[in-house]
Design an enzyme around this catalytic site. Structure first.
Site, PDB file in Angstrom:
ATOM      1  CB  VAL A 218      -5.513   3.904   5.147  1.00 51.25           C
ATOM      2  CG1 VAL A 218      -6.386   5.074   4.783  1.00 51.25           C
ATOM      3  CG2 VAL A 218      -4.225   3.922   4.365  1.00 51.25           C
ATOM      4  CB  ALA A 219      -1.612   1.357   8.629  1.00 51.70           C
ATOM      5  NE  ARG A 220      -5.358  -3.986  10.843  1.00 55.47           N
ATOM      6  CZ  ARG A 220      -5.903  -3.951   9.622  1.00 55.47           C
ATOM      7  NH1 ARG A 220      -6.177  -2.805   9.045  1.00 55.47           N
ATOM      8  NH2 ARG A 220      -6.199  -5.080   9.003  1.00 55.47           N
TER       9      ARG A 220
ATOM     10  CG  ASP B 110       9.519  -0.636   5.004  1.00 55.57           C
ATOM     11  OD1 ASP B 110      10.220  -1.438   5.655  1.00 55.57           O
ATOM     12  OD2 ASP B 110       8.431  -0.951   4.487  1.00 55.57           O
TER      13      ASP B 110
ATOM     14  CB  VAL C 106      -0.965   0.000   1.214  1.00 59.18           C
ATOM     15  CG1 VAL C 106      -1.828   1.257   1.190  1.00 59.18           C
ATOM     16  CG2 VAL C 106      -1.839  -1.247   1.227  1.00 59.18           C
TER      17      VAL C 106
ATOM     18  CG  HIS D 180     -11.229  -0.728   8.763  1.00 60.38           C
ATOM     19  ND1 HIS D 180     -10.610  -1.388   9.791  1.00 60.38           N
ATOM     20  CD2 HIS D 180     -10.542  -1.082   7.643  1.00 60.38           C
ATOM     21  CE1 HIS D 180      -9.612  -2.119   9.319  1.00 60.38           C
ATOM     22  NE2 HIS D 180      -9.553  -1.934   8.005  1.00 60.38           N
TER      23      HIS D 180
ATOM     24  CD  GLU E 125     -11.071  -0.517  13.020  1.00 62.53           C
ATOM     25  OE1 GLU E 125     -11.600  -1.430  12.359  1.00 62.53           O
ATOM     26  OE2 GLU E 125     -10.119   0.148  12.610  1.00 62.53           O
TER      27      GLU E 125
HETATM   28  N1  LIG Z   1      -7.715   0.474   5.916  1.00 59.29           N
HETATM   29  C1  LIG Z   1      -7.840  -0.643   5.255  1.00 59.29           C
HETATM   30  O1  LIG Z   1      -8.927  -1.073   4.934  1.00 59.29           O
HETATM   31  C2  LIG Z   1      -6.599  -1.399   4.848  1.00 59.29           C
HETATM   32  C3  LIG Z   1      -6.557  -2.071   3.632  1.00 59.29           C
HETATM   33  C4  LIG Z   1      -5.381  -2.756   3.295  1.00 59.29           C
HETATM   34  C5  LIG Z   1      -4.311  -2.767   4.171  1.00 59.29           C
HETATM   35  N2  LIG Z   1      -4.430  -2.127   5.364  1.00 59.29           N
HETATM   36  C6  LIG Z   1      -3.327  -2.108   6.309  1.00 59.29           C
HETATM   37  O2  LIG Z   1      -2.273  -1.348   5.734  1.00 59.29           O
HETATM   38  C7  LIG Z   1      -1.026  -1.805   6.250  1.00 59.29           C
HETATM   39  C8  LIG Z   1      -0.062  -2.051   5.103  1.00 59.29           C
HETATM   40  O3  LIG Z   1      -0.559  -3.077   4.272  1.00 59.29           O
HETATM   41  P1  LIG Z   1       0.366  -3.635   3.093  1.00 59.29           P
HETATM   42  O4  LIG Z   1      -0.455  -4.566   2.290  1.00 59.29           O
HETATM   43  O5  LIG Z   1       1.054  -2.532   2.434  1.00 59.29           O
HETATM   44  O6  LIG Z   1       1.412  -4.467   3.956  1.00 59.29           O
HETATM   45  P2  LIG Z   1       2.885  -4.815   3.547  1.00 59.29           P
HETATM   46  O7  LIG Z   1       3.290  -5.929   4.415  1.00 59.29           O
HETATM   47  O8  LIG Z   1       3.003  -4.973   2.078  1.00 59.29           O
HETATM   48  O9  LIG Z   1       3.698  -3.512   3.963  1.00 59.29           O
HETATM   49  C9  LIG Z   1       4.003  -3.178   5.271  1.00 59.29           C
HETATM   50  C10 LIG Z   1       5.388  -2.566   5.271  1.00 59.29           C
HETATM   51  O10 LIG Z   1       5.658  -2.088   6.575  1.00 59.29           O
HETATM   52  C11 LIG Z   1       7.033  -2.306   6.815  1.00 59.29           C
HETATM   53  N3  LIG Z   1       7.321  -2.303   8.227  1.00 59.29           N
HETATM   54  C12 LIG Z   1       7.089  -3.296   9.125  1.00 59.29           C
HETATM   55  N4  LIG Z   1       7.525  -2.909  10.334  1.00 59.29           N
HETATM   56  C13 LIG Z   1       8.036  -1.665  10.192  1.00 59.29           C
HETATM   57  C14 LIG Z   1       8.633  -0.746  11.095  1.00 59.29           C
HETATM   58  N5  LIG Z   1       8.766  -1.043  12.375  1.00 59.29           N
HETATM   59  N6  LIG Z   1       9.037   0.446  10.608  1.00 59.29           N
HETATM   60  C15 LIG Z   1       8.891   0.741   9.307  1.00 59.29           C
HETATM   61  N7  LIG Z   1       8.341  -0.102   8.397  1.00 59.29           N
HETATM   62  C16 LIG Z   1       7.917  -1.284   8.846  1.00 59.29           C
HETATM   63  C17 LIG Z   1       7.321  -3.621   6.165  1.00 59.29           C
HETATM   64  O11 LIG Z   1       8.698  -3.747   5.872  1.00 59.29           O
HETATM   65  C18 LIG Z   1       6.475  -3.560   4.918  1.00 59.29           C
HETATM   66  O12 LIG Z   1       7.235  -3.112   3.807  1.00 59.29           O
HETATM   67  C19 LIG Z   1      -1.354  -3.035   7.089  1.00 59.29           C
HETATM   68  O13 LIG Z   1      -1.473  -2.640   8.425  1.00 59.29           O
HETATM   69  C20 LIG Z   1      -2.715  -3.453   6.575  1.00 59.29           C
HETATM   70  O14 LIG Z   1      -3.418  -4.181   7.521  1.00 59.29           O
HETATM   71  C21 LIG Z   1      -5.542  -1.439   5.721  1.00 59.29           C
HETATM   72  O1  LIG Z   2      -6.267  -5.517   6.410  1.00 59.76           O
HETATM   73  C1  LIG Z   2      -7.001  -5.288   5.464  1.00 59.76           C
HETATM   74  O2  LIG Z   2      -6.921  -5.907   4.379  1.00 59.76           O
HETATM   75  C2  LIG Z   2      -7.996  -4.207   5.568  1.00 59.76           C
HETATM   76  O3  LIG Z   2      -7.856  -3.521   6.754  1.00 59.76           O
HETATM   77  C3  LIG Z   2      -9.377  -4.724   5.390  1.00 59.76           C
HETATM   78  O4  LIG Z   2      -9.790  -5.247   6.595  1.00 59.76           O
HETATM   79  P1  LIG Z   2     -11.314  -5.641   6.808  1.00 59.76           P
HETATM   80  O5  LIG Z   2     -11.486  -6.921   6.082  1.00 59.76           O
HETATM   81  O6  LIG Z   2     -11.440  -5.804   8.262  1.00 59.76           O
HETATM   82  O7  LIG Z   2     -12.109  -4.526   6.227  1.00 59.76           O
END
Ligand SMILES: NC(=O)c1ccc[n+]([C@@H]2O[C@H](COP(=O)([O-])OP(=O)(O)OC[C@H]3O[C@@H](n4cnc5c(N)ncnc54)[C@H](O)[C@@H]3O)[C@@H](O)[C@H]2O)c1
Ligand SMILES: O=C(O)[C@H](O)COP(=O)(O)O
Length: 607
Positions: A293-295, A234, A215, A343, A324
């Site tokens: 938009v992460a956690r 990162d 993301v 979310h 949540e």
């Molecule tokens: N809001 C939503 O609906 C939604 C949707 C998709 C993903 N997400 C969340 O977004 C986040 C990222 O998802 P993604 O698919 O890109 O994951 P990903 O695993 O591809 O990327 C996460 C990155 O964070 C880095 N990282 C881990 N620990 C770290 C630290 N201490 N310092 C710096 N960087 C660090 C990792 O090296 C990795 O490159 C996750 O928390 C995921 O749950 C949320």
């Molecule tokens: O981690 C994810 O892929 C997103 O946060 C989506 O989570 P949800 O399925 O709880 O909406």
């Protein structure tokens, strides 16, 4: 023969060259207990014999279709896929008690972030739950350690919602900068406040992307398109990915201290929990704007509120929250400078359909015993490696079973040495799967624990088993990955003293012969017996008539001998006779053999 490359019981993988980039389609294990993820015990011999006469696989007639429980809303496309292979039970909004009550009837569970898959869930499954599928990326709602301990695979669907989350991040960034949500609410309240909603431009502003994974990198790419100056932090991301997008990777301190906007894309882990707190906020540039938009848990929400009140943070846009939904009167949610969404990062039609298909496919693959690319808690072994090693899997498990049955006393099994004789290069032999099966063979006969590829190393560690592996270089063709496997248990006594090798360990060795697993060495004695049914090991004086005497006792009992061999040190001295039998001899027959003159020791081992 040289011994080298000692590895211990360590989940870190040595990737073989052949593992890289190979297709995932060679073999499937279906319900066979030899599946790397099977959580059931191997069937009894009687069951196996009955099953072998039928066209169906062993467990297939016990439970013809697996049951998949879906506890959160899943797209139709995913449900349809699942239904082709499994019974699908969609029961949404279950309480923890209801989930625990159902789970022992389910082979797989599919959840979004809405269901907490806690240790109790795995404990309640009674060993039946084989896979948990997380729709989406974040697995922070699944107790992965508990899953691993219970031999349950966790898979996620990490790619299908990446673009949706990145787009939502950009939507929050732009709408925050231009106060779109506040202006919309104001107009809907009947007002027309043009001067109130003065925004800031994005062009030329510095954006720090924290977490440069799927993301984060998509957000960076889009922000560059908006004319922003993007940096990222990162420590684990490949530098070339950043370079390709034109993003500079910087330290955490530089990222937070110098930027106008910060966008969070980190997983929630113990290391990232409340990473943004009073201390980190105090080091930020005054007036910074933050998107998450992460956690929710990566921000200390009370600290963010204080930073907003003090003006360190000018604005925040949040899609995710520690709790949540957040409490009704949550001050952060209600703050005038905070834009919130419930979310919605993954909430596009395309992403929802994509994650539903992605998770359904991953769960079906896992139920079939195939290794899925999105497994979170299993070693990444390609199907090619699994397929190539599968003939040795049976040897590995059976050697473990034999070795443990030979132990009679001592300090308990602590130290196990495994030798793999191979003509392959050391880094071209991944022994993860075989080690898991040896652990299975060592542990299952003496406990109620089910062992598979997921939990083997954990089980070994928990039981204090120290495993060391050595690859022994052999001359010859590297065509066969393995020539022999030897399992040794050190510091124990044996109920069959001849199983103790010259170096003092219980030692059994096996190899493939005509595609069938054979026991080829016991202690220092060379033997040759097919590893099937039960085995009689007998040490006797090497003289004529001994084979006939034992054979006739078994014959009178109608016990069929399937294989036999005699290994000896020298003529007329001592010999070890190994006899494979289809039926288990009666106690009386065993007593008669034991009492034969010239039989020095004797043991029955079950495979
Ligand atoms: N809001 C939503 O609906 C939604 C949707 C998709 C993903 N997400 C969340 O977004 C986040 C990222 O998802 P993604 O698919 O890109 O994951 P990903 O695993 O591809 O990327 C996460 C990155 O964070 C880095 N990282 C881990 N620990 C770290 C630290 N201490 N310092 C710096 N960087 C660090 C990792 O090296 C990795 O490159 C996750 O928390 C995921 O749950 C949320
Ligand atoms: O981690 C994810 O892929 C997103 O946060 C989506 O989570 P949800 O399925 O709880 O909406």
């Amino acid at each position: 023969m040289t011994a080298a490359a000692v590895t211990s019981c360590n989940p870190v993988l040595v990737q073989s060259r052949k593992q890289q980039g190979l297709p995932h389609s060679v073999v499937s294990w279906r319900f066979s207990p030899s599946s790397p993820f099977a959580t059931t015990r191997a069937p009894s011999r009687a069951t196996s014999r009955r099953a072998s006469r039928r066209p169906l696989r062993v467990a297939a007639f016990v439970n013809p279709k697996p049951t998949v429980l879906v506890t959160d809303n899943l797209g139709e496309a995913g449900i349809d896929l699942l239904k082709r292979y499994a019974n699908v039970d969609c029961s949404y909004d279950l309480s923890l008690e209801e989930l625990c009550a159902k789970i022992s009837l389910c082979d797989a569970l599919i959840v979004t972030g809405g269901t907490k898959v806690t240790r109790e869930v795995f404990e309640s499954s009674g060993g039946r739950l084989r896979v948990v599928g997380r729709v989406g990326v974040g697995i922070d709602n699944v107790d992965v350690a508990a899953a691993t301990e219970h031999g349950c695979l966790v898979v996620n669907a990490p790619t299908a919602d990446t673009v949706a989350a990145a787009e939502h991040g950009i939507a929050l960034l732009t709408s925050m900068a231009r106060k779109i949500a506040q202006a919309d609410a104001s107009m809907k309240a009947g007002k027309w406040q043009r001067s109130t909603f003065l925004g800031v431009s994005l062009l030329g502003k510095r954006l720090a992307v924290m977490g440069f994974g799927r993301v984060g990198s998509e957000v960076a790419r889009r922000a560059k398109g908006l004319g922003m100056n993007v940096i990222a932090h990162d420590p684990f991301a490949p530098l070339d990915r950043a370079r390709a997008i034109g993003v500079d990777m910087v330290s955490f301190d530089e990222a937070i201290a110098t930027t106008d906007f910060i966008s969070l894309h980190l997983p929630l882990t113990p290391a990232t929990s409340k990473m943004f707190n009073d201390v980190t906020f105090s080091r930020m540039k005054r007036g910074v704007r933050i998107v998450n938009v992460a956690r929710g848990g990566v921000i200390d929400e009370e600290a963010l509120l204080r930073a907003l009140e003090s003006g360190i943070v000018a604005q925040a846009a949040l899609d995710v929250f520690t709790e949540e939904p957040p409490p009704e009167e949550d001050k952060l949610v209600r703050h005038r400078n905070v834009t919130v969404t419930p979310h919605l990062g993954a909430s596009t039609m395309e992403a929802q359909e994509g994650v539903a298909i992605e998770i359904a496919e991953a769960v079906i693959e896992a139920l079939k015993g195939e290794l899925t690319a999105t497994a979170v808690n299993a070693p990444m072994l390609s199907m090619e490696v699994i397929s190539e090693l599968s003939p040795y899997v049976e040897i590995a498990e059976k050697l473990g079973r034999l070795a443990v049955q030979l132990v009679s006393g001592g300090t308990g099994i602590r130290s196990v040495r495994i030798y793999y004789g191979s003509a392959r290069e050391h880094d071209d032999l991944d022994t993860h799967y075989l080690r898991a099966m040896i652990i299975k063979g060592l542990v299952e006969p003496t406990s109620s624990v089910f062992v598979n590829l997921v939990n083997a190393d954990f089980v070994a560690k928990q039981r204090g088993l120290r495993l060391t592996e050595e690859k022994v270089s052999l001359d010859g063709s590297p065509e066969n990955p393995i020539e022999y496997i030897q399992v040794q248990i050190a510091n124990v006594e044996s109920k069959f003293a001849s199983a103790i090798s010259d170096s003092g360990e219980i030692s059994v060795e096996g190899r493939l012969k005509d595609g069938k697993p054979h026991l080829t060495k016991v202690g220092s004695f060379r033997v040759d017996v097919s590893l099937e049914g039960s085995l009689l090991l007998c040490r006797q004086v090497d003289k004529p008539g001994m084979i006939g005497k034992v054979g006739s006792i078994l014959g009178k009992e109608n016990v069929n001998i399937n294989y036999m061999s005699v290994g000896r040190i020298a003529p007329w001295k001592l010999a070890v006779m190994t006899i494979g039998v289809d039926e288990e001899p009666s106690r009386e027959a065993l007593r008669k053999i034991r009492e034969l003159q010239d039989v020095e020791e004797f043991v029955l081992l079950k495979l």
